[in-house]
Enzyme design. Structure first.
Site, PDB file in Angstrom:
ATOM      1  N   CYS A  31      -4.003  -0.691  -2.727  1.00 41.04           N
ATOM      2  CA  CYS A  31      -4.504   0.675  -2.908  1.00 41.04           C
ATOM      3  C   CYS A  31      -4.118   1.144  -4.303  1.00 41.04           C
ATOM      4  O   CYS A  31      -3.081   0.740  -4.844  1.00 41.04           O
ATOM      5  CB  CYS A  31      -3.987   1.622  -1.832  1.00 41.04           C
ATOM      6  SG  CYS A  31      -2.282   2.136  -1.984  1.00 41.04           S
TER       7      CYS A  31
ATOM      8  N   CYS B  81       0.864  -1.163   0.000  1.00 40.42           N
ATOM      9  CA  CYS B  81       0.000   0.000   0.000  1.00 40.42           C
ATOM     10  C   CYS B  81       0.910   1.225   0.000  1.00 40.42           C
ATOM     11  O   CYS B  81       2.130   1.083  -0.045  1.00 40.42           O
ATOM     12  CB  CYS B  81      -0.913  -0.017   1.220  1.00 40.42           C
ATOM     13  SG  CYS B  81      -2.371   1.039   1.077  1.00 40.42           S
TER      14      CYS B  81
ATOM     15  N   CYS C 256       7.051   0.779  -9.155  1.00 42.47           N
ATOM     16  CA  CYS C 256       7.851   0.230  -8.068  1.00 42.47           C
ATOM     17  C   CYS C 256       9.033  -0.553  -8.631  1.00 42.47           C
ATOM     18  O   CYS C 256       8.876  -1.280  -9.616  1.00 42.47           O
ATOM     19  CB  CYS C 256       7.008  -0.687  -7.187  1.00 42.47           C
ATOM     20  SG  CYS C 256       5.725   0.163  -6.260  1.00 42.47           S
TER      21      CYS C 256
END
Length: 276
Positions: A196, A120, A204
């Protein structure tokens, strides 16, 4: 068609749109949200979406009065399969490690204990719920962790209160940065779930191995307003939805499913309204 698809993706901003939709799959996003996330003008985003749609890489569906866009997974799989067959002559030794023909069956998932990571943004509520629930429901089968791309320094007090009321162990819970799972000594993850939308929107850095990943986005209860009772209700709803998804995932017969079929199953859990 293959050349059209590759030339469409060769344009960096169009590739950014495609990668965003792939990260958010199975979600379907309105053009306005895509524009905001990527910082494009609305007119520019429309041009990119039209090109990707024309190449058979994304699809558009109407939700009420608005259009929403998602990856055309069949079109994307066909493109990868054609690259594999035509460019690599169907030989995995000639292609980058891990590239496989998505139309061919892969080996079943190992029945060994699997590593699961929930991601998240703040790692203070939704991913903490997921970590605690899965450890409680299926800790014998899974090693469970959670992390945030921009973690809070402390867990949300309403989240901690909710977990304590449900009788879940909170002693080992803490907010963690995703960087803890990207070092050379970090555990290799078998499953990675973003819970989320903001975390799924972000690029990422890659984790070790080739984990099966899916987006299980849920509304952020931390943003709930009103009385404490109204806030607690938002946390209760998020907890219940997360628990439904984890129970559905934990019930999957991993040892009998191929990687391809398991990927389909975890995507369906994120899409299924009965688990929200």
């Amino acid at each position: 068609m293959l050349l059209d698809q590759l030339s469409t993706l060769a344009h960096a901003p169009r590739m950014d749109v495609f990668r965003l939709l792939m990260r958010r799959y199975p979600d379907a996003l309105p053009a306005g949200e895509i524009s905001v996330v990527l910082g494009f003008k609305a007119s520019t985003t429309s041009v990119y979406l039209a090109a990707l749609s024309g190449a058979g890489l994304i699809r558009q569906d109407r939700a009420g009065t608005s259009l929403r866009y998602s990856v055309d997974m069949q079109g994307a799989r066909t493109m990868v399969a054609q690259v594999f067959d035509e460019c690599c002559n169907g030989r995995p030794d000639l292609c980058p490690p891990g590239l496989v023909d998505p139309f061919k069956e892969s080996t079943p998932i190992s029945d060994a204990k699997q590593n699961v990571l929930f991601i998240c943004t703040g790692n203070s509520a939704r991913s903490i719920f997921a970590e605690a629930i899965m450890r409680h429901e299926a800790g014998a089968r899974f090693n469970v962790c959670s992390a945030g791309t921009k973690p809070q320094s402390e867990l949300n007090p309403f989240a901690v209160e909710m977990l304590d009321q449900k009788g879940l162990d909170i002693a080992a819970l803490r907010a963690k940065n995703i960087a803890e799972f990207q070092g050379e000594d970090a555990p290799v993850m078998d499953f990675v779930f973003t819970v989320c939308d903001q975390a799924a929107n972000e690029e990422c850095p890659a984790l070790h191995g080739q984990p099966i990943s899916a987006h299980w986005g849920l509304p952020d209860p931390v943003k709930a307003t009103g009385t404490d009772a109204e806030k607690r209700l938002a946390f209760q709803q998020t907890f219940g939805a997360m628990r439904n998804r984890i129970i559905a995932f934990s019930a999957l017969p991993l040892e009998t499913l191929t990687r391809a079929s398991l990927q389909h199953k975890v995507d369906e859990i994120g899409r299924n309204k009965e688990t929200t």
